[in-house]
Design a protein around this motif. Structure first.
Motif, PDB file in Angstrom:
ATOM      1  N   ASP A  27       0.845  -1.192   0.000  1.00 13.26           N
ATOM      2  CA  ASP A  27       0.000   0.000   0.000  1.00 13.26           C
ATOM      3  C   ASP A  27       0.880   1.241   0.000  1.00 13.26           C
ATOM      4  O   ASP A  27       1.932   1.273   0.658  1.00 13.26           O
ATOM      5  N   LEU A  28       0.427   2.257  -0.721  1.00  9.90           N
ATOM      6  CA  LEU A  28       1.137   3.528  -0.780  1.00  9.90           C
ATOM      7  C   LEU A  28       0.206   4.641  -0.313  1.00  9.90           C
ATOM      8  O   LEU A  28      -0.982   4.629  -0.612  1.00  9.90           O
ATOM      9  N   ALA A  29       0.765   5.594   0.409  1.00  8.37           N
ATOM     10  CA  ALA A  29       0.010   6.761   0.864  1.00  8.37           C
ATOM     11  C   ALA A  29       0.967   7.947   0.882  1.00  8.37           C
ATOM     12  O   ALA A  29       2.173   7.790   0.678  1.00  8.37           O
ATOM     13  N   THR A  30       0.423   9.116   1.165  1.00  6.53           N
ATOM     14  CA  THR A  30       1.241  10.325   1.244  1.00  6.53           C
ATOM     15  C   THR A  30       0.949  11.024   2.558  1.00  6.53           C
ATOM     16  O   THR A  30      -0.218  11.238   2.902  1.00  6.53           O
ATOM     17  N   GLY A  31       2.009  11.359   3.292  1.00  4.95           N
ATOM     18  CA  GLY A  31       1.848  12.070   4.552  1.00  4.95           C
ATOM     19  C   GLY A  31       1.362  13.490   4.337  1.00  4.95           C
ATOM     20  O   GLY A  31       1.564  14.075   3.269  1.00  4.95           O
ATOM     21  N   LYS A  36      -1.890  10.725  11.549  1.00  5.56           N
ATOM     22  CA  LYS A  36      -1.065   9.643  12.087  1.00  5.56           C
ATOM     23  C   LYS A  36      -1.632   8.266  11.760  1.00  5.56           C
ATOM     24  O   LYS A  36      -0.951   7.272  11.886  1.00  5.56           O
ATOM     25  N   LEU A  37      -2.902   8.219  11.361  1.00  4.39           N
ATOM     26  CA  LEU A  37      -3.611   6.961  11.172  1.00  4.39           C
ATOM     27  C   LEU A  37      -3.790   6.652   9.685  1.00  4.39           C
ATOM     28  O   LEU A  37      -4.263   7.483   8.919  1.00  4.39           O
ATOM     29  N   PHE A  38      -3.401   5.443   9.301  1.00 10.30           N
ATOM     30  CA  PHE A  38      -3.538   4.985   7.919  1.00 10.30           C
ATOM     31  C   PHE A  38      -4.206   3.617   7.928  1.00 10.30           C
ATOM     32  O   PHE A  38      -3.861   2.756   8.736  1.00 10.30           O
ATOM     33  N   TRP A  39      -5.161   3.419   7.041  1.00  8.81           N
ATOM     34  CA  TRP A  39      -5.854   2.141   6.919  1.00  8.81           C
ATOM     35  C   TRP A  39      -5.271   1.393   5.733  1.00  8.81           C
ATOM     36  O   TRP A  39      -5.160   1.935   4.642  1.00  8.81           O
ATOM     37  N   LEU A  40      -4.903   0.145   5.952  1.00  9.82           N
ATOM     38  CA  LEU A  40      -4.367  -0.675   4.877  1.00  9.82           C
ATOM     39  C   LEU A  40      -5.524  -1.198   4.026  1.00  9.82           C
ATOM     40  O   LEU A  40      -6.645  -1.346   4.508  1.00  9.82           O
ATOM     41  N   ALA A  41      -5.254  -1.488   2.785  1.00  5.31           N
ATOM     42  CA  ALA A  41      -6.298  -1.892   1.843  1.00  5.31           C
ATOM     43  C   ALA A  41      -6.827  -3.299   2.102  1.00  5.31           C
ATOM     44  O   ALA A  41      -7.916  -3.639   1.671  1.00  5.31           O
ATOM     45  N   HIS A  42      -6.048  -4.106   2.792  1.00  3.73           N
ATOM     46  CA  HIS A  42      -6.434  -5.496   3.015  1.00  3.73           C
ATOM     47  C   HIS A  42      -6.330  -5.828   4.497  1.00  3.73           C
ATOM     48  O   HIS A  42      -5.505  -5.281   5.207  1.00  3.73           O
ATOM     49  N   LYS A  43      -7.167  -6.742   4.954  1.00  5.63           N
ATOM     50  CA  LYS A  43      -7.101  -7.228   6.318  1.00  5.63           C
ATOM     51  C   LYS A  43      -7.722  -8.599   6.366  1.00  5.63           C
ATOM     52  O   LYS A  43      -8.526  -8.929   5.489  1.00  5.63           O
ATOM     53  N   PRO A  44      -7.450  -9.428   7.306  1.00  5.93           N
ATOM     54  CA  PRO A  44      -6.431  -9.226   8.330  1.00  5.93           C
ATOM     55  C   PRO A  44      -5.039  -9.374   7.728  1.00  5.93           C
ATOM     56  O   PRO A  44      -4.878  -9.872   6.619  1.00  5.93           O
ATOM     57  N   THR A  86       4.936   3.798   2.706  1.00  2.00           N
ATOM     58  CA  THR A  86       4.831   2.499   2.053  1.00  2.00           C
ATOM     59  C   THR A  86       4.682   1.416   3.106  1.00  2.00           C
ATOM     60  O   THR A  86       5.436   1.388   4.078  1.00  2.00           O
ATOM     61  N   ALA A  87       3.700   0.535   2.903  1.00  2.00           N
ATOM     62  CA  ALA A  87       3.513  -0.614   3.799  1.00  2.00           C
ATOM     63  C   ALA A  87       3.504  -1.875   2.941  1.00  2.00           C
ATOM     64  O   ALA A  87       2.712  -1.980   2.001  1.00  2.00           O
ATOM     65  N   GLU A  88       4.392  -2.799   3.249  1.00  2.00           N
ATOM     66  CA  GLU A  88       4.430  -4.097   2.576  1.00  2.00           C
ATOM     67  C   GLU A  88       4.136  -5.155   3.626  1.00  2.00           C
ATOM     68  O   GLU A  88       4.751  -5.160   4.694  1.00  2.00           O
TER      69      GLU A  88
END
Length: 111
Positions: A27-31, A36-44, A86-88
């Protein structure tokens, strides 16, 4: 809640049967210097993976916390404005605990 000892192989077999293998996600995002809070596209998601701000890998618990059931990533300090976040990670449809609970329910029906 962690799965019981000895359940790992059975849970992996169930995952294979229902086509719920852990898959690599990014997942990619921009600060914006305030969020401070970001939601990932997939869970769990599975514990682990890599989180980076502006290409610099962050240390879990020191720089952020991760809620694996909800797919929520929360930073201690908001990433700077325009900083790439970036979250992998690995994601699946069900947590190990959810699969274990269903197995337990069905085994008790056979008793």
């Amino acid at each position: 809640m962690a799965t019981r000892s000895g359940m790992g192989n059975l849970i992996n077999r169930v995952r294979t049967l229902v086509a719920d293998e852990w898959q690599a996600k990014r997942d990619l995002a921009t600060g914006d210097a305030s969020n401070k809070l970001f939601w990932l596209a997939h869970k769990p998601i599975r514990t682990g993976g890599t989180v980076a701000i502006g290409g610099t890998v962050q240390t879990i618990t020191t720089h952020y916390t991760l809620n694996t059931d909800q797919g929520r990533l929360e930073f201690v300090t908001a990433p700077a404005s325009a900083a790439a976040v970036t979250a992998e990670y690995l994601a699946a449809m069900f947590t190990d605990e959810q699969i274990e609970t269903v197995l337990d329910e069905h085994v008790s029906l056979l008793d």
